[in-house]
Design a protein around this motif. Structure first.
Motif, PDB file in Angstrom:
ATOM      1  N   SER A   1       0.828  -1.201   0.000  1.00 26.43           N
ATOM      2  CA  SER A   1       0.000   0.000   0.000  1.00 26.43           C
ATOM      3  C   SER A   1       0.858   1.245   0.000  1.00 26.43           C
ATOM      4  O   SER A   1       0.361   2.341   0.067  1.00 26.43           O
ATOM      5  CB  SER A   1      -0.917   0.008   1.229  1.00 26.43           C
ATOM      6  N   CYS A   2       2.152   1.089  -0.063  1.00 20.96           N
ATOM      7  CA  CYS A   2       3.064   2.237  -0.107  1.00 20.96           C
ATOM      8  C   CYS A   2       4.134   1.940  -1.139  1.00 20.96           C
ATOM      9  O   CYS A   2       5.106   1.253  -0.864  1.00 20.96           O
ATOM     10  CB  CYS A   2       3.691   2.490   1.262  1.00 20.96           C
TER      11      CYS A   2
ATOM     12  N   VAL B   1      -8.794   7.474   0.718  1.00 25.35           N
ATOM     13  CA  VAL B   1      -9.151   6.811  -0.535  1.00 25.35           C
ATOM     14  C   VAL B   1      -8.199   5.646  -0.802  1.00 25.35           C
ATOM     15  O   VAL B   1      -8.624   4.558  -1.224  1.00 25.35           O
ATOM     16  CB  VAL B   1      -9.133   7.816  -1.701  1.00 25.35           C
ATOM     17  N   ILE B   2      -6.923   5.853  -0.543  1.00 26.22           N
ATOM     18  CA  ILE B   2      -5.948   4.767  -0.724  1.00 26.22           C
ATOM     19  C   ILE B   2      -6.301   3.587   0.176  1.00 26.22           C
ATOM     20  O   ILE B   2      -6.304   2.421  -0.252  1.00 26.22           O
ATOM     21  CB  ILE B   2      -4.521   5.278  -0.427  1.00 26.22           C
ATOM     22  N   GLN B   3      -6.610   3.886   1.427  1.00 27.24           N
ATOM     23  CA  GLN B   3      -6.993   2.818   2.350  1.00 27.24           C
ATOM     24  C   GLN B   3      -8.236   2.088   1.862  1.00 27.24           C
ATOM     25  O   GLN B   3      -8.311   0.854   1.879  1.00 27.24           O
ATOM     26  CB  GLN B   3      -7.245   3.394   3.745  1.00 27.24           C
ATOM     27  N   SER B   4      -9.227   2.844   1.390  1.00 27.82           N
ATOM     28  CA  SER B   4     -10.476   2.240   0.938  1.00 27.82           C
ATOM     29  C   SER B   4     -10.261   1.386  -0.300  1.00 27.82           C
ATOM     30  O   SER B   4     -10.855   0.309  -0.435  1.00 27.82           O
ATOM     31  CB  SER B   4     -11.512   3.326   0.653  1.00 27.82           C
ATOM     32  N   LEU B   5      -9.433   1.853  -1.225  1.00 28.91           N
ATOM     33  CA  LEU B   5      -9.137   1.056  -2.423  1.00 28.91           C
ATOM     34  C   LEU B   5      -8.506  -0.272  -2.044  1.00 28.91           C
ATOM     35  O   LEU B   5      -8.844  -1.321  -2.605  1.00 28.91           O
ATOM     36  CB  LEU B   5      -8.215   1.841  -3.358  1.00 28.91           C
TER      37      LEU B   5
ATOM     38  N   GLU C   1      -3.573  -2.277  -7.183  1.00 29.36           N
ATOM     39  CA  GLU C   1      -2.789  -1.484  -8.141  1.00 29.36           C
ATOM     40  C   GLU C   1      -3.305  -0.055  -8.225  1.00 29.36           C
ATOM     41  O   GLU C   1      -2.525   0.884  -8.370  1.00 29.36           O
ATOM     42  CB  GLU C   1      -2.829  -2.149  -9.518  1.00 29.36           C
ATOM     43  N   SER C   2      -4.623   0.116  -8.141  1.00 26.21           N
ATOM     44  CA  SER C   2      -5.181   1.474  -8.176  1.00 26.21           C
ATOM     45  C   SER C   2      -4.707   2.275  -6.971  1.00 26.21           C
ATOM     46  O   SER C   2      -4.397   3.468  -7.089  1.00 26.21           O
ATOM     47  CB  SER C   2      -6.711   1.413  -8.192  1.00 26.21           C
ATOM     48  N   ALA C   3      -4.639   1.622  -5.808  1.00 25.07           N
ATOM     49  CA  ALA C   3      -4.147   2.301  -4.617  1.00 25.07           C
ATOM     50  C   ALA C   3      -2.693   2.705  -4.785  1.00 25.07           C
ATOM     51  O   ALA C   3      -2.291   3.820  -4.429  1.00 25.07           O
ATOM     52  CB  ALA C   3      -4.312   1.398  -3.395  1.00 25.07           C
TER      53      ALA C   3
ATOM     54  N   SER D   1       1.707   8.875   0.988  1.00 25.86           N
ATOM     55  CA  SER D   1       1.802   7.479   1.402  1.00 25.86           C
ATOM     56  C   SER D   1       0.727   7.183   2.432  1.00 25.86           C
ATOM     57  O   SER D   1       0.405   8.030   3.273  1.00 25.86           O
ATOM     58  CB  SER D   1       3.180   7.204   2.007  1.00 25.86           C
ATOM     59  N   LEU D   2       0.171   5.977   2.372  1.00 24.90           N
ATOM     60  CA  LEU D   2      -0.874   5.614   3.313  1.00 24.90           C
ATOM     61  C   LEU D   2      -0.377   5.708   4.744  1.00 24.90           C
ATOM     62  O   LEU D   2      -1.002   6.335   5.596  1.00 24.90           O
ATOM     63  CB  LEU D   2      -1.385   4.203   3.018  1.00 24.90           C
ATOM     64  N   GLU D   3       0.739   5.079   5.034  1.00 24.68           N
ATOM     65  CA  GLU D   3       1.294   5.116   6.378  1.00 24.68           C
ATOM     66  C   GLU D   3       2.765   4.741   6.332  1.00 24.68           C
ATOM     67  O   GLU D   3       3.260   4.182   5.345  1.00 24.68           O
ATOM     68  CB  GLU D   3       0.525   4.176   7.303  1.00 24.68           C
TER      69      GLU D   3
END
Length: 675
Positions: free
Chosen positions: A25-26, A96-100, A107-109, A119-121
């Motif tokens: 996710s990052c 939005v990244i987390q939700s994706l 890949e969309s995230a 970055s998400l986290e």
């Protein structure tokens, strides 16, 4: 947070229970190496050349074609979203990244991370999460400070939670010696004064006979259950949300939005159908679906009707009258009111005095009525009088069956509250209570009894900390003379198990009724103005009391009440309405949470509308009774299918529908066995 410049293929996840194969996710895509302008990685390791392999076949991964170009980071002016100063763009993009990722668009995230630069986290968050889920406690604890848990008390609490999980898992694995070490070294030093009781409870778990006994006594589902995930949720309270975003945060915000829209919908009175909920439009209920029209008028009583009460199954209605009778009505299930059977099943005549109270047993097999100091129990299947109780010396003003079905309680002007069993035998009597009871109600959770009354006589043992307004203020009577307000009228909240007073509050005016909301949170109390202070206190109010916070939450005004006992109630699918009769012949309806007056319903003849009752099964129906000798049934114009669903009946069950012989305002069909 911004993506760091170097590539960072850490294995982060916004949901700690997501599968590892979901991907990172990052991921920084704009810094990935290229060949002929083609992004080689994009979160994947397979090389590409112009989007094809050496043999000319397309290169795909998991059925998705690889990106044919690098992702260019987009630079936008400002830091807010849609020119809204309250919406931070970075927070929105990260959600939005987390939700994706939550829904599987990995890949969309990753692409959004690369394009936005957010970055998400941080990697430390994923590292901490994995340590907790794997149970590597020694590696998890040092990361708390890095995650922003710097407050000393918060750090102690977080370490205590981790130590507790570690201790329970060791006990479950039958490693008693190691668990004892954790209890001494990890739990005792980190426990606060408020946690000392829990520490003693944890130490007693050492005596558990087996892991199953441990899990049962600790209310814990074990290391292989959800306990570690629950631990992460608990630790989330101590870690800044900007560092570790709460799980499925976007879903939480959407749920809050739905709840807010429901709250703003003043006429909300229909079950929420998931298929009808859309993010593209706001929720609203049609005013026309609210019960505002009279569909049935019941005319059998020969004098004023003082009280009405629905059975729990919603198909029978009991009425009490000044004519010394109670009637059990059967209201048919026909969707079309004009063809509905409305039968007076039983007229209960053996009352020597006018009736005041009515109450159905939990299984609807018994109806209790009160006439002066007497309580009568009736078999609702046969209409036969089962028993007459004469334990009270004055008028019985309250009858309430316990929600657990174990019996009922009665309250009287004789300062007694008596608990009875199902057979009408007294189990317990509270004698010489502080008020002459005018009404009482038990909370659905069977924890409290709320009584209202007059003639307050404070018991010497009453805890002063729980008494509000013990000394009424001095006021003017309108002529310049100082007159103390009457201290007589009180609401008293009792602990039902112990009989101890939890709260005693002085109230202005006569208190005529009390009803409790289905969630046991609120008490609804009718006030009539004190005739001795009508000039300085002319208002007729219904008060909504919060039983959790012990405070007055809201007042409802507009109806008229001065000389009669008027009984109000909650109504609607979520108890969102407050409904009351009035001495001006009308029925008043308010929105509970806002206090907005929604409807003033006309229809009854001269005299007071004395009582209202909302159908517990059909949330689009209520009844009212009046001094005009009639009972009115109010409904909304709904389709047959909607009405049947209101009763929990499938439209495919026509055999449950009545024959439709009765007509509104025509002579009613009587049950010959009951009259």
């Amino acid at each position: 947070m911004r993506i760091p410049e170097p590539d960072n293929h850490s294995n982060l996840s916004s949901s700690y229970d997501s599968v590892p194969e979901a991907g990172p996710s990052c991921v920084t895509l704009d810094k990935a190496s290229h060949s002929n302008g083609i992004n080689k990685e994009n979160g994947h390791s397979a090389p590409v050349s112009n989007g094809t392999t050496s043999n000319g076949s397309p290169t795909v991964g998991n059925g998705i074609a690889k990106h044919s170009s690098s992702i260019t980071r987009v630079s936008l002016p400002g830091t807010t979203l849609y020119d809204d100063p309250y919406l931070d763009r970075e927070e929105f993009v990260r959600l939005v990244i987390q939700s994706l990722r939550d829904v599987g668009y990995i890949e969309s995230a990753a692409t959004l991370e690369a394009e936005s630069g957010y970055s998400l986290e941080a990697p430390v968050v994923s590292e901490f999460r994995q340590h907790i889920l794997r149970g590597t406690w020694a590696d998890a604890e040092p990361l708390l400070v890095e995650l922003g848990v710097t407050d000393p008390d918060a750090l102690l609490d977080a370490r205590f939670l981790i130590g507790k999980q570690k201790y329970l898992e060791l006990l479950e694995a039958r490693k008693t010696t190691a668990a004892l070490q954790v209890l001494r070294n990890d739990l005792a030093p980190y426990s606060t004064m408020s946690e000392q009781g829990e520490l003693h409870a944890l130490s007693s778990l050492m005596m558990c006979s087996d892991p199953q006994d441990l899990r049962r006594r600790a209310s814990w589902d074990g290391a292989s259950g959800t306990s570690r995930r629950q631990l992460l949720d608990d630790l989330q309270h101590y870690i800044p949300s900007s560092t570790m975003i709460p799980q499925r945060r976007f879903s939480t915000l959407l749920a809050q939005s739905r709840e807010y829209q429901r709250y703003r919908c003043l006429y909300h009175n229909s079950p929420v159908d998931p298929s009808s909920v859309s993010l593209f439009s706001d929720h609203t209920c049609d005013k026309e679906s609210f019960p505002r029209i009279t569909t049935t008028i019941l005319e059998v009583h020969s004098d004023e009707v003082w009280n009405v009460a629905w059975s729990h199954d919603g198909v029978r209605l009991a009425s009490a009258s000044k004519d010394k009778t109670a009637i059990i009505w059967r209201i048919g299930l026909e969707a079309e009111p004009s063809s509905r059977d409305c039968i007076a099943e039983f007229i209960l005549r053996d009352h020597p005095y006018p009736l005041g109270c009515l109450a159905w047993s939990l299984d609807d097999s018994i109806l209790s009525t009160s006439a002066d100091h007497l309580i009568l129990l009736w078999n609702t299947k046969t209409g036969a009088l089962m028993k007459t109780l004469e334990n009270h010396a004055e008028t019985v003003s309250a009858l309430v069956w316990l929600p657990d079905g174990s019996g009922f309680m009665s309250g009287s002007l004789d300062r007694k509250i008596i608990l009875w069993d199902m057979e009408g035998e007294p189990r317990e009597s509270w004698n010489d209570i502080a008020i002459r009871v005018t009404d009482a109600a038990v909370t659905p959770d069977v924890k409290r009894l709320v009584a209202v009354g007059m003639g307050y006589n404070p018991p010497p043992a009453l805890a002063r900390a729980n008494v509000r307004d013990a000394s009424p203020p001095i006021v003017s009577n309108g002529n310049g003379n100082a007159v103390p307000r009457s201290p007589e009228n009180r609401m008293i909240i009792y602990d039902l198990k112990t009989g101890q007073v939890e709260l005693s509050v002085h109230m202005e005016g006569e208190l005529t009724s009390v009803k409790i909301s289905e969630d046991s949170r609120y008490a609804l109390i009718n006030h009539a103005p004190d005739p001795n202070h009508i000039i300085d206190h002319p208002s007729k109010e219904i008060h909504l009391w919060d039983l959790e916070e012990f405070r007055l939450a809201r007042k409802f005004t507009g109806q008229r009440q001065g000389h009669h006992v008027i009984r109000s109630c909650f109504g609607g699918i979520d108890g969102d309405f407050v409904i009351s009769g009035s001495e001006d012949c009308n029925v008043y309806v308010w929105h509970r949470d806002t206090g907005t007056l929604l409807e003033v319903l006309e229809g009854h003849g001269s005299g007071s509308v004395n009582s209202v009752a909302w159908n517990p099964r059909n949330k689009r129906m209520f009844a009212s009774c009046s001094d005009d000798n009639t009972i009115r049934v109010w409904e909304a114009p709904v389709s047959a299918g909607e009405l049947l669903r209101g009763f929990g009946i499938s439209a495919s069950e026509p055999e449950m529908i009545g024959k439709g012989k009765g007509k509104v305002k025509q002579p009613w069909a009587y049950n010959n066995g009951g009259l």
